[in-house]
Motif scaffolding. Structure first.
Motif, short mmCIF file in Angstrom:
data_model
loop_
_atom_site.label_atom_id
_atom_site.label_comp_id
_atom_site.label_asym_id
_atom_site.label_seq_id
_atom_site.Cartn_x
_atom_site.Cartn_y
_atom_site.Cartn_z
N LYS A 285 14.80 6.53 9.39
CA LYS A 285 14.17 5.78 8.31
C LYS A 285 12.87 5.14 8.79
N GLU A 286 11.96 5.01 7.87
CA GLU A 286 10.70 4.31 8.11
C GLU A 286 10.77 3.01 7.32
N VAL A 287 10.84 1.89 8.01
CA VAL A 287 11.11 0.60 7.37
C VAL A 287 10.14 -0.45 7.91
N GLY A 288 9.60 -1.25 7.02
CA GLY A 288 8.77 -2.37 7.42
C GLY A 288 7.39 -2.33 6.79
N TRP A 289 6.56 -3.27 7.21
CA TRP A 289 5.16 -3.33 6.79
C TRP A 289 4.35 -2.50 7.78
N LEU A 290 3.94 -1.32 7.36
CA LEU A 290 3.31 -0.36 8.24
C LEU A 290 2.04 0.19 7.60
N THR A 291 1.19 0.77 8.42
CA THR A 291 -0.06 1.31 7.89
C THR A 291 0.06 2.81 7.65
N VAL A 292 -0.74 3.31 6.74
CA VAL A 292 -0.94 4.73 6.55
C VAL A 292 -2.40 5.04 6.84
N GLU A 293 -2.65 6.24 7.32
CA GLU A 293 -4.01 6.63 7.69
C GLU A 293 -4.50 7.70 6.71
N PRO A 294 -5.53 7.40 5.93
CA PRO A 294 -6.07 8.43 5.03
C PRO A 294 -6.63 9.62 5.81
N THR A 295 -6.44 10.80 5.27
CA THR A 295 -7.06 12.00 5.82
C THR A 295 -8.53 12.03 5.39
N GLU A 296 -9.22 13.09 5.77
CA GLU A 296 -10.62 13.24 5.33
C GLU A 296 -10.67 13.28 3.81
N ALA A 297 -9.75 14.03 3.20
CA ALA A 297 -9.71 14.07 1.74
C ALA A 297 -9.30 12.71 1.18
N GLY A 298 -8.38 12.04 1.86
CA GLY A 298 -7.92 10.73 1.40
C GLY A 298 -9.01 9.69 1.43
N ALA A 299 -9.96 9.83 2.35
CA ALA A 299 -11.06 8.87 2.45
C ALA A 299 -11.99 8.94 1.25
#
Length: 255
Positions: free
Chosen positions: A126-140
């Motif tokens: 499981k992924e639990v907590g206050w965590l960051t996500v990293e945008p891809t080039e398209a996500g940027a």
């Protein structure tokens, strides 16, 4: 456009009819949260349907201007255990075929991935907590860019493969598929931009006993919420608002 105080043909109906957002909810503790004010600010009338107790197959898939699919403890692959998930997939398939707007969160993202032909499955941990996500080039260059460097709530054990024909917009240290889009009308996120203070407390009450397994305590998460909650909610409003503004432009160009 109006001229000399008159409404152009067809515009009267567009002006008078409120946009509708059909929200598919799977658990009363996993609601719209801080997404609701942004929807309302953009002129959407919100209609919430509790999928486990509603005949989803009886809904008109194309009637709403937008469908929002929220999270839940169900797995997108558990359609035998939860038949309403199969009905949701059919509703989503109809909207996808029509390129009708859909926004999916967590289970909603997994259901969209499955509907688009990809595999949804249980992750290693499981992924639990206050965590960051990293945008891809398209996500940027997408609404997801507003979450760059902004910790947000993760609380999921399932994941999905990236469907064909979509753009991957973000990943995290543990799961590479955190957001994807198709065109300007379908947006899916694995993380939880909807979480407000009330939802956060509900989740601690419901699933807080899991936290020690991940080296966390309720007190730690409350402290993180106090620090990260305001910027996360601002990022949430920007993400959803930008997506909705894109839908409005799309609708205007099609008129």
């Amino acid at each position: 456009m109006t001229t000399a105080g008159r409404v152009a043909p067809g515009e009267a109906e567009r002006v008078s009819r409120p946009r509708t957002a059909l929200v598919l909810r799977h658990d009363s503790t996993i609601g719209l949260g801080n997404l609701a004010p942004t929807l309302e600010a953009h002129g959407y009338e919100i209609v919430t349907v509790d999928a486990p107790s509603t005949d989803v197959s009886g809904l008109d898939a194309l009637a709403p201007d937008l469908v929002v699919v929220l999270g839940g403890e169900e797995g997108a692959y558990e359609t035998d255990l939860y038949p309403y998930l199969a009905d949701e997939i059919e509703l989503l398939r109809t909207r996808i075929d029509a390129e009708a707007p859909i926004f999916g969160v967590c289970l909603g993202a997994q259901l969209l991935a499955k509907t688009l032909g990809a595999r949804a499955y249980k992750g290693e941990r499981k992924e639990v907590g206050w965590l960051t996500v990293e945008p891809t080039e398209a996500g940027a260059d997408s609404p997801v860019r507003h979450f760059a460097g902004v910790p947000t709530v993760q609380w999921h054990g399932d994941t999905f493969d990236l469907p064909a024909g979509v753009e991957r917009l973000a990943g995290s240290a543990q799961y590479e598929n955190q957001a994807f889009a198709r065109g300007d009308w379908l947006l899916a996120v694995q993380f939880h931009p909807e979480v407000d203070d009330a939802i956060h407390e509900d989740w601690l009450a419901a699933w807080g006993d899991e936290l020690p397994e991940y080296g966390l305590t309720a007190e730690q998460l409350r402290a993180q919420r106090a620090e990260y909650g305001p910027p996360m909610q601002a990022a949430s409003a920007r993400l959803l608002g930008e997506y909705l503004e894109g839908l409005a432009r799309r609708s205007e160009s099609a008129a």
